[in-house]
Write an enzyme that holds these catalytic residues in place. Structure first.
Site, mmCIF file in Angstrom:
data_model
loop_
_atom_site.group_PDB
_atom_site.id
_atom_site.type_symbol
_atom_site.label_atom_id
_atom_site.label_comp_id
_atom_site.label_asym_id
_atom_site.label_seq_id
_atom_site.Cartn_x
_atom_site.Cartn_y
_atom_site.Cartn_z
ATOM 1 N N ASP A 100 0.863 -1.195 0.000
ATOM 2 C CA ASP A 100 0.000 0.000 0.000
ATOM 3 C C ASP A 100 0.894 1.238 0.000
ATOM 4 O O ASP A 100 2.095 1.151 0.300
ATOM 5 C CB ASP A 100 -0.938 0.021 1.211
ATOM 6 C CG ASP A 100 -0.202 0.055 2.546
ATOM 7 O OD1 ASP A 100 0.851 -0.597 2.673
ATOM 8 O OD2 ASP A 100 -0.664 0.753 3.474
ATOM 9 N N GLU A 167 0.011 -1.133 5.828
ATOM 10 C CA GLU A 167 1.062 -0.585 6.708
ATOM 11 C C GLU A 167 0.880 0.896 6.939
ATOM 12 O O GLU A 167 1.110 1.410 8.041
ATOM 13 C CB GLU A 167 2.444 -0.860 6.095
ATOM 14 C CG GLU A 167 3.596 -0.665 7.079
ATOM 15 C CD GLU A 167 4.168 0.738 7.115
ATOM 16 O OE1 GLU A 167 4.957 1.038 8.014
ATOM 17 O OE2 GLU A 167 3.813 1.559 6.234
HETATM 18 C C1 LIG Z 1 8.998 3.731 7.669
HETATM 19 C C2 LIG Z 1 7.839 3.253 6.811
HETATM 20 N N1 LIG Z 1 8.244 3.200 5.463
HETATM 21 C C3 LIG Z 1 6.672 4.192 6.954
HETATM 22 O O1 LIG Z 1 6.521 5.096 6.170
HETATM 23 N N2 LIG Z 1 5.829 3.961 7.963
HETATM 24 C C4 LIG Z 1 4.702 4.811 8.244
HETATM 25 C C5 LIG Z 1 3.698 4.017 9.037
HETATM 26 C C6 LIG Z 1 2.455 4.788 9.314
HETATM 27 C C7 LIG Z 1 1.881 4.953 10.509
HETATM 28 N N3 LIG Z 1 0.766 5.672 10.295
HETATM 29 C C8 LIG Z 1 0.684 5.939 9.036
HETATM 30 N N4 LIG Z 1 1.718 5.381 8.417
HETATM 31 C C9 LIG Z 1 5.147 6.028 9.019
HETATM 32 O O2 LIG Z 1 6.175 5.977 9.714
HETATM 33 O O3 LIG Z 1 4.457 7.079 8.912
HETATM 34 ZN ZN LIG Z 2 5.321 5.006 4.422
HETATM 35 ZN ZN LIG Z 3 6.932 1.990 4.210
#
Ligand SMILES: C[C@H](N)C(=O)N[C@@H](Cc1c[nH]cn1)C(=O)O
Ligand SMILES: [Zn+2]
Ligand SMILES: [Zn+2]
Length: 475
Positions: A100, A167
């Protein structure tokens, strides 16, 4: 065991086809946090499943149930599980990634259509939503599999795969799946270590291995009053305005130096020792690197170590937006009736959503009471994830270090990531194994931002790195 030299040649020779496959993946706008895009996330799951099957991987799509988003009950996109190899003499490695992406639209300021992978005419950058986060890295694994499948070569390790489509929206449903499949006889039974490629180098030149992630606690604060939007000329200074109240609350969450104003939140975190500070001092990073990534000289401090600690070992609170507010061009003179502020806190040990949520909710309620407004308040803790820290002296990290030295000719930086990947700690705790983050992209990739890109060399050398890491594990 070094990677076969014809693997490295294969990757170079097939670079254009790999980029073409990335273009196919980017073209599916699999945005998990937008209700109308949910079918595209499901389409992406099926696309990935088909690719894995074609590369000789045994797969299963796992239903993760439903959840409610924006008041709508939605099916959670299936997780894609993969399995190849079952040799008891080999290590078993679990690969995780997500298919996603964050929202993107040309009107946000993209120079090109975000869902058409565009190759920059001079520097070859691969520009498109998800190129770096996280479709590029997931496809890096497909590239490695393609070499083995096409050349009938045995993989040096047994592989298990877990790819999810939620995610970016809190990994709904995934923890339960990991617990179930981590049990005896489950899909992840027998896993020796985990590798996640879903973050970024610190800068634009030094490869990195990452041993920590911040957690996250995401909130919605709603203020409502009138039953419909009002004319500010007719009702201005006659009624309590929801937006005025909300802005008051949001301005009391964090100050302009980054200090979190919710009592008790910053205080939960220990002060860094001199020994810990020296770890950050040693990293190949400068204030100029931050300025290059963000495109402006706006760091909170001129001291590199302070800035790095802000991202790696301190909590941070960011204001994200206000739903229901007027944001169009022109001068609409409206008093919005119902506004929802959104913010999140990045968490570090010992903070968790469970111990931070009550502090946030009671502080907002008490600040709202001080406003003596007749409007109504509601505070909601949305998704959350706990922070994670791993042992970076583990053989899993040692293998990745050797692989980095072999592919890039230099030692990697050892970093803690400021972002969050909620399932990481679940893998570590449930499976009881070491988890490594092995980033493919650079610090200036613009993940979650406009004009997200992955440098061609990071995709191609990154594919070599992922493959070489599997061979180094087999040593
Ligand atoms: C580090 C990873 N690629 C990422 O972007 N994670 C997101 C996960 C997230 C949590 N809420 C919405 N997205 C992030 O760290 O923002
Ligand atoms: Zn991300
Ligand atoms: Zn990510």
């Amino acid at each position: 065991m070094p990677a076969p030299s014809d693997f490295l040649q294969f990757v170079d020779q097939n670079a254009d086809a790999f980029i073409q496959r990335l273009a196919e993946a980017v073209a599916i706008p699999s945005i998990s946090c937008e209700v109308p895009r949910r079918p595209d996330v499901v389409k992406m799951a099926h696309w990935l499943d088909g690719q894995l099957k074609a590369l000789g991987v045994e797969t299963q799509l796992r239903d993760l149930g439903t959840h409610v988003m924006d008041g709508v009950e939605l099916g959670i996109p299936p997780a894609v599980l993969g399995r190849i190899g079952n040799d008891p003499k080999k290590k078993t490695v679990l690969l995780y990634g997500h298919f996603d992406v964050q929202p993107a639209s040309k009107s946000d300021g993209w120079n090109t259509d975000p869902f058409t992978l565009t190759i920059h005419p001079t520097n070859g950058q691969l520009i498109g939503r998800g190129s770096s986060d996280d479709k590029g890295p997931v496809l890096g694994w497909l590239n490695v599999l393609q070499y083995h499948h096409q050349n009938k070569k045995e993989l040096p390790v047994n592989l298990r795969m877990c790819f999810e489509g939620m995610e970016e929206t809190g990994s709904e449903g995934l923890d339960d799946l990991v617990v179930k499949e981590g049990a005896k006889g489950g899909w992840f039974d027998g896993v020796d270590c985990v590798c996640i490629s879903d973050n970024y180098w610190l800068n634009t030149r030094t490869p990195a291995l990452t041993y920590g992630l911040r957690g996250i606690a995401y909130y919605k604060v709603n203020v409502s009053g009138p039953t419909r939007d009002l004319h500010s000329g007719v009702f201005g200074r006659m009624v309590h305005e929801p937006m005025t109240d909300l802005i008051q609350i949001m301005s009391k969450l964090v100050d302009t130096t980054g200090q979190i104003l919710v009592p008790g939140v910053d205080d939960m975190v220990s002060v860094a020792s001199e020994e810990e500070k020296s770890l950050y001092e040693q990293l190949d990073y400068s204030i100029a690197d931050v300025e290059e990534s963000v495109g402006a000289p706006i760091t909170l401090s001129d001291d590199k170590t302070t800035v790095l600690m802000g991202r790696m070992r301190s909590p941070s609170l960011s204001l994200h937006g206000i739903e229901g507010a007027f944001y169009g061009s022109g001068g609409k003179t409206v008093i919005p009736a119902n506004v929802t502020g959104k913010f999140s806190i990045r968490l570090v040990p010992p903070q968790t959503p469970e111990n931070v949520n009550p502090l946030v909710v009671s502080y907002i309620e008490s600040e709202f009471a001080k406003l003596k407004t007749k409007n109504k308040l509601s505070v909601e803790a949305m998704h959350g994830g706990r922070p994670w820290i791993a042992d970076h002296k583990h053989w899993n990290f040692e293998a990745a270090k050797r692989a980095t030295e072999a592919v890039y000719g230099r030692s990697p930086d050892l970093t803690r990531e400021g972002g969050s990947i909620p399932v990481t700690l679940t893998f570590a705790e449930t499976l009881g194994v070491n988890v490594l983050l092995l980033p493919m992209g650079r610090g200036d990739d613009g993940a979650h931002s406009t004009n997200e890109k992955l440098d061609r060399s990071n995709f191609i050398e990154g594919t070599k790195l992922l493959g070489t890491y599997l061979y180094e594990l087999a040593q």
